[in-house]
Design a protein around this motif. Structure first.
Motif, PDB file in Angstrom:
ATOM      1  N   GLY A  29     -43.177  25.232 -18.849  1.00 16.11           N
ATOM      2  CA  GLY A  29     -43.800  25.320 -17.533  1.00 16.11           C
ATOM      3  C   GLY A  29     -44.796  26.451 -17.414  1.00 16.11           C
ATOM      4  N   ARG A  30     -44.582  27.503 -18.180  1.00  8.73           N
ATOM      5  CA  ARG A  30     -45.508  28.640 -18.186  1.00  8.73           C
ATOM      6  C   ARG A  30     -46.682  28.420 -19.139  1.00  8.73           C
ATOM      7  N   GLY A  31     -46.553  27.413 -19.988  1.00  9.43           N
ATOM      8  CA  GLY A  31     -47.601  27.168 -20.972  1.00  9.43           C
ATOM      9  C   GLY A  31     -47.360  27.920 -22.278  1.00  9.43           C
ATOM     10  N   ASP A  32     -46.157  28.492 -22.428  1.00 13.63           N
ATOM     11  CA  ASP A  32     -45.814  29.216 -23.642  1.00 13.63           C
ATOM     12  C   ASP A  32     -45.352  28.251 -24.726  1.00 13.63           C
ATOM     13  N   SER A  33     -45.352  28.729 -25.946  1.00 16.74           N
ATOM     14  CA  SER A  33     -44.857  27.948 -27.062  1.00 16.74           C
ATOM     15  C   SER A  33     -43.338  27.984 -27.077  1.00 16.74           C
ATOM     16  N   ARG A  80     -28.089  27.025 -21.270  1.00 17.64           N
ATOM     17  CA  ARG A  80     -29.198  27.799 -20.706  1.00 17.64           C
ATOM     18  C   ARG A  80     -30.407  27.830 -21.639  1.00 17.64           C
ATOM     19  N   ILE A  81     -30.221  27.537 -22.905  1.00 14.18           N
ATOM     20  CA  ILE A  81     -31.352  27.490 -23.840  1.00 14.18           C
ATOM     21  C   ILE A  81     -32.298  26.362 -23.447  1.00 14.18           C
ATOM     22  N   HIS A  82     -31.746  25.215 -23.044  1.00 12.76           N
ATOM     23  CA  HIS A  82     -32.583  24.091 -22.611  1.00 12.76           C
ATOM     24  C   HIS A  82     -33.335  24.429 -21.327  1.00 12.76           C
ATOM     25  N   MET A  83     -32.674  25.143 -20.437  1.00 14.21           N
ATOM     26  CA  MET A  83     -33.336  25.577 -19.197  1.00 14.21           C
ATOM     27  C   MET A  83     -34.490  26.523 -19.530  1.00 14.21           C
ATOM     28  N   TYR A  84     -34.235  27.408 -20.469  1.00 15.46           N
ATOM     29  CA  TYR A  84     -35.269  28.366 -20.867  1.00 15.46           C
ATOM     30  C   TYR A  84     -36.446  27.644 -21.524  1.00 15.46           C
ATOM     31  N   CYS A  85     -36.180  26.575 -22.280  1.00 19.80           N
ATOM     32  CA  CYS A  85     -37.268  25.780 -22.866  1.00 19.80           C
ATOM     33  C   CYS A  85     -38.133  25.171 -21.768  1.00 19.80           C
ATOM     34  N   TYR A  86     -37.501  24.675 -20.705  1.00 21.50           N
ATOM     35  CA  TYR A  86     -38.258  24.148 -19.566  1.00 21.50           C
ATOM     36  C   TYR A  86     -39.170  25.234 -19.000  1.00 21.50           C
ATOM     37  N   ILE A  87     -38.619  26.417 -18.820  1.00 24.02           N
ATOM     38  CA  ILE A  87     -39.382  27.529 -18.242  1.00 24.02           C
ATOM     39  C   ILE A  87     -40.557  27.899 -19.144  1.00 24.02           C
ATOM     40  N   LYS A  88     -40.304  27.961 -20.446  1.00 27.81           N
ATOM     41  CA  LYS A  88     -41.371  28.298 -21.394  1.00 27.81           C
ATOM     42  C   LYS A  88     -42.491  27.250 -21.337  1.00 27.81           C
TER      43      LYS A  88
END
Length: 154
Positions: free
Chosen positions: A147-151, A137-145
């Protein structure tokens, strides 16, 4: 004069939405002992059960994919796993699932489109969509971050 009915009883066929609603309302236990679609949905509903909003997001995704006629996605337990992973981050979605429109004829393309719709405001490398097919789920969360334009570092 008495008449007898000779009508043959017709078995009631339950639709996919009925199946999803029935499984959503029961209290499933997380044991995956089968390869049927019903077993997969039951397992992921139980797995997501710690948070009611995750279960609700999963149900919404399944029903919307059905409404958009994404039958190839809904027939494959491996794709149901991806849908469950998307639902696990239902509180991070930037757009409602109900606004997603089918733009691909392949199941893989449809899932990638759903992932982009739900989580990507900005372009994210396509290979990162495969993170939702895994269990990390960490990799999924990286995608989300991303996609939002977050670091990703933060």
């Amino acid at each position: 004069m008495e008449t007898q009915s000779t009508a043959i009883p017709i078995a009631v066929r339950h639709s996919f939405p009925d199946l999803v609603e029935r499984l959503f309302l029961e209290n499933p236990v997380p044991n995956y002992n089968g390869t049927s679609l019903e077993c997969a949905i039951r397992f992921y509903l139980a797995d997501l059960g710690a948070h009611e909003w995750r279960r609700d997001a999963f149900r919404t995704l399944l029903l919307h994919l059905y409404a958009k006629k994404c039958y190839a996605v809904l027939r494959n337990p491996a794709f149901i796993h991806i849908v469950a992973n998307i639902a696990a981050f239902g509180n991070k979605m930037i757009r409602p699932v109900e606004e997603w429109k089918k733009d691909s004829l392949t199941a893989e393309g449809q899932l990638a489109s759903v992932i982009r719709h739900c989580f990507a405001k900005y372009d994210v490398p396509e290979f990162m969509e495969y993170a939702f097919a895994d269990t990390n789920r960490i990799h999924m969360y990286c995608y989300i971050k991303l996609g939002r334009g977050d670091s990703v570092q933060s």
